[in-house]
Design a protein around this motif. Structure first.
Motif, PDB file in Angstrom:
ATOM      1  N   ALA A   1       6.709  12.142   4.169  1.00  0.00           N
ATOM      2  CA  ALA A   1       6.559  10.919   4.964  1.00  0.00           C
ATOM      3  C   ALA A   1       6.420   9.693   4.071  1.00  0.00           C
ATOM      4  CB  ALA A   1       5.343  11.052   5.888  1.00  0.00           C
ATOM      5  N   VAL A   2       5.599   9.825   3.012  1.00  0.00           N
ATOM      6  CA  VAL A   2       5.425   8.698   2.081  1.00  0.00           C
ATOM      7  C   VAL A   2       6.722   8.419   1.329  1.00  0.00           C
ATOM      8  CG1 VAL A   2       4.157   7.871   0.072  1.00  0.00           C
ATOM      9  CG2 VAL A   2       2.959   9.164   1.835  1.00  0.00           C
ATOM     10  N   ALA A   3       7.464   9.485   0.967  1.00  0.00           N
ATOM     11  CA  ALA A   3       8.733   9.313   0.253  1.00  0.00           C
ATOM     12  C   ALA A   3       9.742   8.563   1.112  1.00  0.00           C
ATOM     13  CB  ALA A   3       9.297  10.670  -0.157  1.00  0.00           C
ATOM     14  N   THR A   4       9.797   8.896   2.391  1.00  0.00           N
ATOM     15  CA  THR A   4      10.708   8.197   3.299  1.00  0.00           C
ATOM     16  C   THR A   4      10.323   6.731   3.429  1.00  0.00           C
ATOM     17  OG1 THR A   4      10.991  10.266   4.547  1.00  0.00           O
ATOM     18  CG2 THR A   4      11.702   8.217   5.614  1.00  0.00           C
TER      19      THR A   4
ATOM     20  N   PRO B   1       0.811  -1.230   0.000  1.00  0.00           N
ATOM     21  CA  PRO B   1       0.000   0.000   0.000  1.00  0.00           C
ATOM     22  C   PRO B   1       0.838   1.271   0.000  1.00  0.00           C
ATOM     23  CG  PRO B   1      -0.158  -1.141   2.114  1.00  0.00           C
ATOM     24  CD  PRO B   1       0.505  -2.072   1.175  1.00  0.00           C
ATOM     25  N   ILE B   2       2.028   1.204   0.634  1.00  0.00           N
ATOM     26  CA  ILE B   2       2.907   2.373   0.647  1.00  0.00           C
ATOM     27  C   ILE B   2       3.395   2.684  -0.758  1.00  0.00           C
ATOM     28  CG2 ILE B   2       5.110   3.276   1.507  1.00  0.00           C
ATOM     29  CD1 ILE B   2       4.720   1.528   3.992  1.00  0.00           C
ATOM     30  N   VAL B   3       3.827   1.636  -1.478  1.00  0.00           N
ATOM     31  CA  VAL B   3       4.355   1.841  -2.833  1.00  0.00           C
ATOM     32  C   VAL B   3       3.246   2.252  -3.790  1.00  0.00           C
ATOM     33  CG1 VAL B   3       5.571   0.754  -4.752  1.00  0.00           C
ATOM     34  CG2 VAL B   3       6.212   0.192  -2.423  1.00  0.00           C
ATOM     35  N   LEU B   4       2.068   1.651  -3.653  1.00  0.00           N
ATOM     36  CA  LEU B   4       0.949   2.041  -4.517  1.00  0.00           C
ATOM     37  C   LEU B   4       0.592   3.505  -4.290  1.00  0.00           C
ATOM     38  CD1 LEU B   4      -1.230   1.293  -6.556  1.00  0.00           C
ATOM     39  CD2 LEU B   4      -2.668   0.542  -4.642  1.00  0.00           C
ATOM     40  N   LEU B   5       0.528   3.925  -3.025  1.00  0.00           N
ATOM     41  CA  LEU B   5       0.262   5.333  -2.707  1.00  0.00           C
ATOM     42  C   LEU B   5       1.359   6.221  -3.269  1.00  0.00           C
ATOM     43  CD1 LEU B   5      -1.396   7.500  -1.241  1.00  0.00           C
ATOM     44  CD2 LEU B   5      -0.102   6.969   0.844  1.00  0.00           C
TER      45      LEU B   5
END
Length: 573
Positions: free
Chosen positions: A368-371, A247-251
């Protein structure tokens, strides 16, 4: 009729022991039948394929997906002089993504998997079943009864037949192929060290965009803490980690795609001229040597492609193809196009163009998502390293280490504790030692392009010997691949003294270990072959030896195809 009589007479002349040996040394038809379809990819439902495609985002594509964090920085570390340079660089990125990950790997190289396994060693294993090029002669004649071995005949005087005889003719050719494969494997291990370093360090650098007075040492400390946490999670396995990271990568992909669309709308879509390859020629002509060396930074847009293939053992081919074509490829094109559109109006912002191109209202959520995505990016090469180490073990090219299977459903999902902690220590050393992502980027590019070249050379042999492709198709594939990869290779040679030496040193250390171990394995096998005895010979001498059966069952481990030499100890004890 006459040939049958001659063969019977020949059998009688060779003696009864030879005849008994032939009877004992027969293929195990029942067992072979059970194994016949064991490695064929199962037919998966559409729902399961979509689920696995979603999961593959968290394991396979993290590295390729986080390249927008640092590509333009490594391409233009001192800013951009002309707007046309931005369009030229974007044109390079577009065609590199199209030719290497999409056409070469996703639609061609992934088909050359070895029973679901990927990587340079998998290509080597596939070749070994279609040509006798193994340096350890442990292939038994009954192995060919299994469908995993080549049973089709090659027409005499064909190009494939000539190539096969050339490969099998000389021992030095076999050694040269093995060394080539080990070089590609060692460079892939180097990727497993450099990818976490550059990805996490690039993401952590976002802290300094709004706090420029912050010390670089603080960024390094944050990156090291994140790396320790990442490697500590590996024992959960690719299945659980995939569900956590997907889900992190999809986001992440949706965010960078959306931000790209926003920047194209805000700063103009003039950069879309880059889809014309004319701007590639203009970029190189205008900049000369400076533009040529900058290709080492552009190369980073396709890093992670080699991990895509090496990670194949964790997921079916079709699920990986679905994820790339529907999500990864279009989002990456939008992300790079949006960054280029921003750069056209802000030529001096290339060192941190990704973070500066983010709308202010969503800056910290994207950070935050990039990290988190950078952490996930490391997952691709870490799991790929586990896969290729396991394959190296099977070929007798690596010291024996503990391999933990983390999934009951998927055979390829593994975890190797010793390798995990070695990678973590080396990765922290690289992060703390270089501190600047520019130098790590130079090292990363050197390792990646060598893996590309090794894969291309092996694929040429597979297209000739395994697929029996027409020579025109082989020529087109080889030509397009080498044009792109040799161009990038010459560019990274200029940066060997600027960090590019790191993967060469790492690969050299692993290459020495792997080749020495393989050499010892080969010598041991030759000794056991020289000392082995035939089961028929033992049975033939049984009455004269006065053999006595001892209650119980004795299990003797051996890598010989038949007849362990240790049986002599029991006979003369």
């Amino acid at each position: 009729m006459g040939s049958g009589i001659e063969s019977n007479e020949e059998s009688e002349n060779k003696g009864s022991i030879w005849s008994m040996d032939q009877k004992l040394d027969q293929p195990m038809d029942e067992e072979a039948g059970r194994l016949r379809n064991m490695y064929k990819e199962k037919k998966l439902s559409s729902l399961l394929l979509l689920r696995l495609a979603y999961q593959s985002l968290g394991v396979v594509y993290g590295d390729l997906g986080t390249s927008p964090l640092y590509v333009f920085y490594n391409t233009f570390p001192n800013g951009v002089k002309y707007q046309e340079d931005v369009i030229g660089a974007l044109s390079f990125i577009i065609y590199s993504l199209t030719l290497v990950p999409l056409l070469k790997y996703v639609f061609i190289v992934l088909r050359a998997n070895d029973n679901g396994q990927g990587g340079t060693l998998a290509l080597y294993s596939l070749l070994c079943r279609h040509a006798n090029i193994k340096t350890i002669p442990n292939q038994h004649r009954t192995d060919e009864e299994l469908t995993t071995y080549s049973r089709s005949t090659i027409h005499e005087r064909s190009f494939a037949d000539k190539t096969k005889r050339w490969l099998e003719g000389k021992g030095y050719i076999k050694n040269a192929i093995l060394i080539l494969v080990l070089v590609g494997t060692c460079m892939m291990i180097g990727d497993g060290i450099l990818t976490p370093a550059i990805s996490v360090l690039s993401a952590s650098g976002g802290i300094k965009v709004n706090h420029p007075d912050l010390s670089n040492d603080v960024v390094v400390v944050v990156a090291v803490v994140i790396l320790v946490g990442l490697f500590s999670m590996q024992h959960y396995g690719a299945d659980r980690v995939g569900w956590l990271f997907a889900p992190i990568v999809l986001l992440w992909f949706l965010l960078i795609g959306g931000i790209g669309i926003f920047n194209l709308w805000k700063h103009g879509s003039d950069v879309l001229r880059a889809f014309s390859p004319v701007y590639i020629y203009r970029y190189l002509k205008r900049g000369g040597k400076e533009s040529w060396t900058s290709l080492g930074g552009i190369l980073l847009c396709i890093t992670g492609t080699e991990a895509l293939f090496a990670d194949l053992g964790h997921f079916p081919v079709l699920s990986v193809q679905i994820a790339f074509t529907l999500v990864v490829f279009p989002c990456l094109l939008l992300a790079y196009s949006g960054q280029a559109a921003y750069l056209m109006n802000n030529l001096n912002h290339s060192p941190d163009v990704f973070y500066r191109s983010i709308p202010e209202t969503i800056y910290w959520p994207v950070f935050a998502v990039a990290t988190a995505a950078a952490i996930v990016a490391s997952q691709a090469t870490i799991t790929a390293t586990f896969s290729i180490i396991k394959q190296a073990l099977a070929h007798g090219c690596f010291p024996r280490v503990k391999v933990v299977h983390t999934s009951k459903k998927f055979l390829g999902q593994i975890y190797i504790p010793d390798i995990n902690w070695i990678l973590m220590i080396l990765c922290i050393a690289v992060t703390a030692g270089f501190k600047e992502q520019n130098q790590i980027g130079n090292a990363y590019g050197t390792a990646v392009v060598i893996v590309f070249l090794v894969t291309t050379l092996l694929m040429v042999l597979i297209m000739i010997l395994v697929w029996r492709s027409h020579w025109i198709l082989v020529l087109i594939f080889t030509g397009l691949s080498l044009i792109v990869e040799c161009t990038y290779f010459t560019a990274v040679l200029f940066k060997v003294d600027q960090g590019g030496w790191a993967p060469l040193v790492i690969a050299a250390a692993f290459l020495i270990v792997m080749y020495v171990w393989h050499y010892g394995t080969r010598k041991r096998y030759e000794f056991e072959m020289h000392s082995k005895i035939s089961m028929a010979w033992i049975l033939g001498l049984g009455p004269s030896l006065g053999l006595v059966r001892v209650p119980g069952i004795g299990l003797v481990y051996t890598e010989l195809a038949s007849g362990p030499s240790i049986l002599l100890l029991f006979l003369y004890a």
